[in-house]
Design a protein around this motif. Structure first.
Motif, mmCIF file in Angstrom:
data_model
loop_
_atom_site.group_PDB
_atom_site.id
_atom_site.type_symbol
_atom_site.label_atom_id
_atom_site.label_comp_id
_atom_site.label_asym_id
_atom_site.label_seq_id
_atom_site.Cartn_x
_atom_site.Cartn_y
_atom_site.Cartn_z
ATOM 1 N N LYS A 141 4.280 -1.859 -6.519
ATOM 2 C CA LYS A 141 4.188 -2.310 -5.420
ATOM 3 C C LYS A 141 4.103 -1.093 -4.519
ATOM 4 O O LYS A 141 3.076 -0.900 -3.528
ATOM 5 C CB LYS A 141 5.473 -2.899 -5.022
ATOM 6 N N LEU A 142 4.869 0.135 -4.865
ATOM 7 C CA LEU A 142 4.627 1.292 -3.855
ATOM 8 C C LEU A 142 3.316 1.755 -3.909
ATOM 9 O O LEU A 142 2.361 2.322 -2.983
ATOM 10 C CB LEU A 142 5.672 2.172 -4.139
ATOM 11 N N GLN A 143 2.716 1.989 -5.343
ATOM 12 C CA GLN A 143 1.429 2.111 -5.641
ATOM 13 C C GLN A 143 0.343 1.544 -4.963
ATOM 14 O O GLN A 143 -0.513 2.114 -4.287
ATOM 15 C CB GLN A 143 1.255 2.290 -7.113
ATOM 16 N N GLU A 144 0.355 0.387 -4.924
ATOM 17 C CA GLU A 144 -0.586 -0.545 -4.120
ATOM 18 C C GLU A 144 -0.599 -0.430 -2.799
ATOM 19 O O GLU A 144 -1.424 -0.314 -2.182
ATOM 20 C CB GLU A 144 -0.169 -2.323 -4.475
ATOM 21 N N GLN A 145 0.678 -0.123 -1.992
ATOM 22 C CA GLN A 145 0.914 0.020 -0.624
ATOM 23 C C GLN A 145 0.328 1.525 -0.206
ATOM 24 O O GLN A 145 -0.280 1.639 0.724
ATOM 25 C CB GLN A 145 2.458 0.250 -0.314
ATOM 26 N N MET A 146 0.573 2.474 -1.001
ATOM 27 C CA MET A 146 -0.146 3.852 -0.965
ATOM 28 C C MET A 146 -1.659 3.544 -1.013
ATOM 29 O O MET A 146 -2.185 4.331 -0.270
ATOM 30 C CB MET A 146 0.570 4.854 -1.827
#
Length: 113
Positions: free
Chosen positions: A25-30
Motif C-alpha cells: 500500500k505504501l509503495q502504491e501511495q508513493m
C-alpha cells in the motif's frame, strides 16, 4: 525448552502478511505521489519578474518568458544570469516539494527521493 517460532520478531505468518500488505500500500501511495508531482508545474521568476520559467516535476523546462525590456545587447551576461537563477529556483522548488511530499508518506526515509 520451548522454541520461539516467530520470524525475526515479526510474529506469525498473519503478521508478516499484514506487513507485506502495508508495504505494498505504501509503495502504491508513493508511486501515485511521484506521478502527481511529475505532472505538476513549478514556476519561478528572476530580475523582478523580467524572466519567468516553468518546469515540470520531471525537471523539464516547459516555458521561458523574457520581458523584452530586459534584452540589452550590451549586457547579455545579465540576461543569462537571470535565466539561470529562475531555472534553478524552479528546479529547487520542484525538488523540495517532491522530498516534502514523499517524506510525509515514509517519514523515516527522507532524503532518499
Amino acid at each position: 525448552m520451548a522454541r520461539n517460532n516467530h520470524f525475526g520478531g515479526f510474529g506469525g505468518g498473519a503478521n508478516m502478511q499484514q506487513l507485506m500488505r502495508q508495504a505494498q500500500k505504501l509503495q502504491e501511495q508513493m508511486t501515485k505521489a511521484q506521478d502527481d508531482i511529475d505532472a505538476r508545474e513549478f514556476t519561478a521568476q528572476a530580475g523582478g519578474g523580467m524572466v519567468s520559467v516553468t518546469v515540470t516535476g520531471k525537471k523539464e523546462l516547459k516555458s521561458l518568458t523574457i520581458d523584452p525590456e530586459c534584452v540589452d545587447p550590451e549586457d547579455v551576461d545579465m540576461l543569462q544570469d537571470m535565466i539561470m537563477a529562475a531555472v534553478n529556483e524552479a528546479l529547487r522548488t520542484a525538488e523540495e516539494t517532491r522530498n516534502a511530499e514523499l517524506s510525509r508518506l515514509a517519514p523515516g526515509m527522507g532524503g532518499m527521493f
